[in-house]
Design a protein around this motif. Structure first.
Motif, short mmCIF file in Angstrom:
data_model
loop_
_atom_site.label_atom_id
_atom_site.label_comp_id
_atom_site.label_asym_id
_atom_site.label_seq_id
_atom_site.Cartn_x
_atom_site.Cartn_y
_atom_site.Cartn_z
N HIS A 1 2.52 1.68 -3.46
CA HIS A 1 1.59 2.18 -4.48
C HIS A 1 1.25 3.65 -4.26
O HIS A 1 1.12 4.41 -5.21
CB HIS A 1 0.31 1.33 -4.48
CG HIS A 1 0.49 -0.03 -5.07
ND1 HIS A 1 1.00 -0.25 -6.33
CD2 HIS A 1 0.22 -1.27 -4.55
CE1 HIS A 1 1.04 -1.54 -6.58
NE2 HIS A 1 0.58 -2.19 -5.52
N GLU A 2 1.13 4.05 -3.00
CA GLU A 2 0.85 5.46 -2.71
C GLU A 2 2.02 6.34 -3.15
O GLU A 2 1.82 7.43 -3.69
CB GLU A 2 0.58 5.63 -1.21
CG GLU A 2 -0.78 5.08 -0.79
CD GLU A 2 -0.99 5.10 0.72
OE1 GLU A 2 -2.16 5.07 1.16
OE2 GLU A 2 0.02 5.13 1.47
N SER B 1 -5.71 -1.39 0.17
CA SER B 1 -6.39 -0.91 1.39
C SER B 1 -7.42 -1.94 1.86
O SER B 1 -7.52 -2.25 3.05
CB SER B 1 -7.07 0.43 1.14
OG SER B 1 -6.14 1.42 0.79
N LEU C 1 1.99 6.53 -7.00
CA LEU C 1 0.94 7.44 -7.45
C LEU C 1 1.38 8.89 -7.27
O LEU C 1 1.15 9.73 -8.15
CB LEU C 1 -0.36 7.19 -6.69
CG LEU C 1 -1.53 8.11 -7.04
CD1 LEU C 1 -1.91 7.97 -8.51
CD2 LEU C 1 -2.74 7.83 -6.14
N ALA C 2 2.02 9.19 -6.15
CA ALA C 2 2.51 10.54 -5.91
C ALA C 2 3.55 10.93 -6.97
O ALA C 2 3.55 12.08 -7.45
CB ALA C 2 3.12 10.64 -4.51
N LEU D 1 0.84 -1.20 0.00
CA LEU D 1 0.00 0.00 0.00
C LEU D 1 0.87 1.25 0.00
O LEU D 1 0.63 2.19 -0.77
CB LEU D 1 -0.93 -0.01 1.22
CG LEU D 1 -1.82 1.23 1.41
CD1 LEU D 1 -2.71 1.46 0.19
CD2 LEU D 1 -2.66 1.08 2.67
N ALA D 2 1.90 1.26 0.84
CA ALA D 2 2.80 2.42 0.90
C ALA D 2 3.53 2.60 -0.42
O ALA D 2 3.71 3.74 -0.91
CB ALA D 2 3.81 2.23 2.04
N GLU E 1 -2.59 2.79 -10.48
CA GLU E 1 -2.15 2.90 -9.09
C GLU E 1 -3.30 3.26 -8.16
O GLU E 1 -3.33 2.82 -7.01
CB GLU E 1 -1.02 3.92 -8.96
CG GLU E 1 0.30 3.47 -9.58
CD GLU E 1 0.72 2.08 -9.11
OE1 GLU E 1 0.51 1.73 -7.92
OE2 GLU E 1 1.25 1.32 -9.94
N GLU E 2 -4.26 4.04 -8.65
CA GLU E 2 -5.44 4.32 -7.83
C GLU E 2 -6.18 3.02 -7.52
O GLU E 2 -6.65 2.79 -6.40
CB GLU E 2 -6.36 5.32 -8.55
CG GLU E 2 -5.81 6.74 -8.57
CD GLU E 2 -6.53 7.64 -9.57
OE1 GLU E 2 -7.42 7.12 -10.30
OE2 GLU E 2 -6.20 8.83 -9.64
N ILE F 1 -4.20 0.98 -4.98
CA ILE F 1 -4.35 1.53 -3.63
C ILE F 1 -5.68 1.10 -3.02
O ILE F 1 -5.74 0.70 -1.85
CB ILE F 1 -4.20 3.07 -3.65
CG1 ILE F 1 -2.74 3.44 -3.92
CG2 ILE F 1 -4.69 3.68 -2.34
CD1 ILE F 1 -2.53 4.91 -4.24
N ARG F 2 -6.73 1.15 -3.82
CA ARG F 2 -8.04 0.71 -3.31
C ARG F 2 -8.00 -0.76 -2.91
O ARG F 2 -8.50 -1.15 -1.85
CB ARG F 2 -9.13 0.95 -4.36
CG ARG F 2 -9.54 2.40 -4.52
CD ARG F 2 -10.86 2.54 -5.24
NE ARG F 2 -10.83 1.95 -6.57
CZ ARG F 2 -10.44 2.60 -7.67
NH1 ARG F 2 -10.04 3.85 -7.59
NH2 ARG F 2 -10.46 1.98 -8.84
#
Length: 198
Positions: free
Chosen positions: A135-136, A181, A139-140, A132-133, A173-174, A177-178
């Motif tokens: 992918h976040e 999560s 995305l950033a 998760l980290a 990536e969105e 993340i979903r």
């Protein structure tokens, strides 16, 4: 049939050659210059090593798809500057006009989850949290590239087409993340239930 399909390695190598042709169609470059593309924009959607790039360049030259000029350098080894040949242009044109199959999926983490072995619940949770980290963070990075290169509303048609590659990454990536999560929440809840029930 499956036994007639080319291997993953063969498919990847064939595709890499076309990626290199595309780079060289944009501009002539040394092998080192080409590898920098993979450290930058191409690296977001095509993963390879410097060694594979040089092997593919050698094969492209052997096939007559690229040629190179040797440029002397003072105090350094001579460098080879590659460019696409007419034969390479034809190969690239043929590839561009041919529809591509959907990529095959190989997700090792999904194999771990598919085993559904509760002995590894802590490790699965830790990995879900790390994924998760990651992918976040990715995305950033994509969002920074978007602001840097595609914030201008007055884009050329070519830029709008290129933007589609970045949009693919943003949406991908969105979604990751979903999913990550949800996976983390589910695994955490299962772990809490296991501990509660002893």
């Amino acid at each position: 049939m499956m036994h007639n399909a080319p291997s993953l390695t063969a498919r990847s190598f064939m595709s890499l050659k076309h990626v290199l042709l595309m780079v060289l169609k944009k501009q002539s470059a040394t092998g080192y210059g080409i590898t920098k593309w993979f450290d930058g924009p191409l690296g977001y959607f095509w993963d390879t090593s410097h060694q594979r790039v040089y092997r593919a360049l050698a094969k492209l030259h052997e096939d007559g798809w690229v040629r190179f000029d040797v440029v002397p350098q003072q105090g350094k080894p001579d460098k080879k500057v590659y460019e696409v040949t007419p034969l390479g242009e034809k190969a690239l044109n043929d590839w561009m006009l041919k529809p591509l199959p959907l990529p095959q999926v190989n997700e090792p983490y999904l194999v771990k989850l598919f085993s559904a072995d509760l002995r590894y619940i802590d490790a699965l949770i830790a990995e879900a949290r790390a994924r998760l980290a990651d992918h976040e963070a990715l995305l950033a990075d994509y969002q920074k590239v978007e602001q840097m290169y595609f914030a201008d509303s007055e884009q050329t048609p070519e830029q709008r087409i290129m933007y589609l590659t970045l949009k693919r990454g943003l949406i991908y990536e969105e979604g990751n993340i979903r999913w990550a999560s949800e996976a983390l929440a589910t695994l955490t809840k299962i772990d809490e239930e296991l501990k509660k029930n002893g």
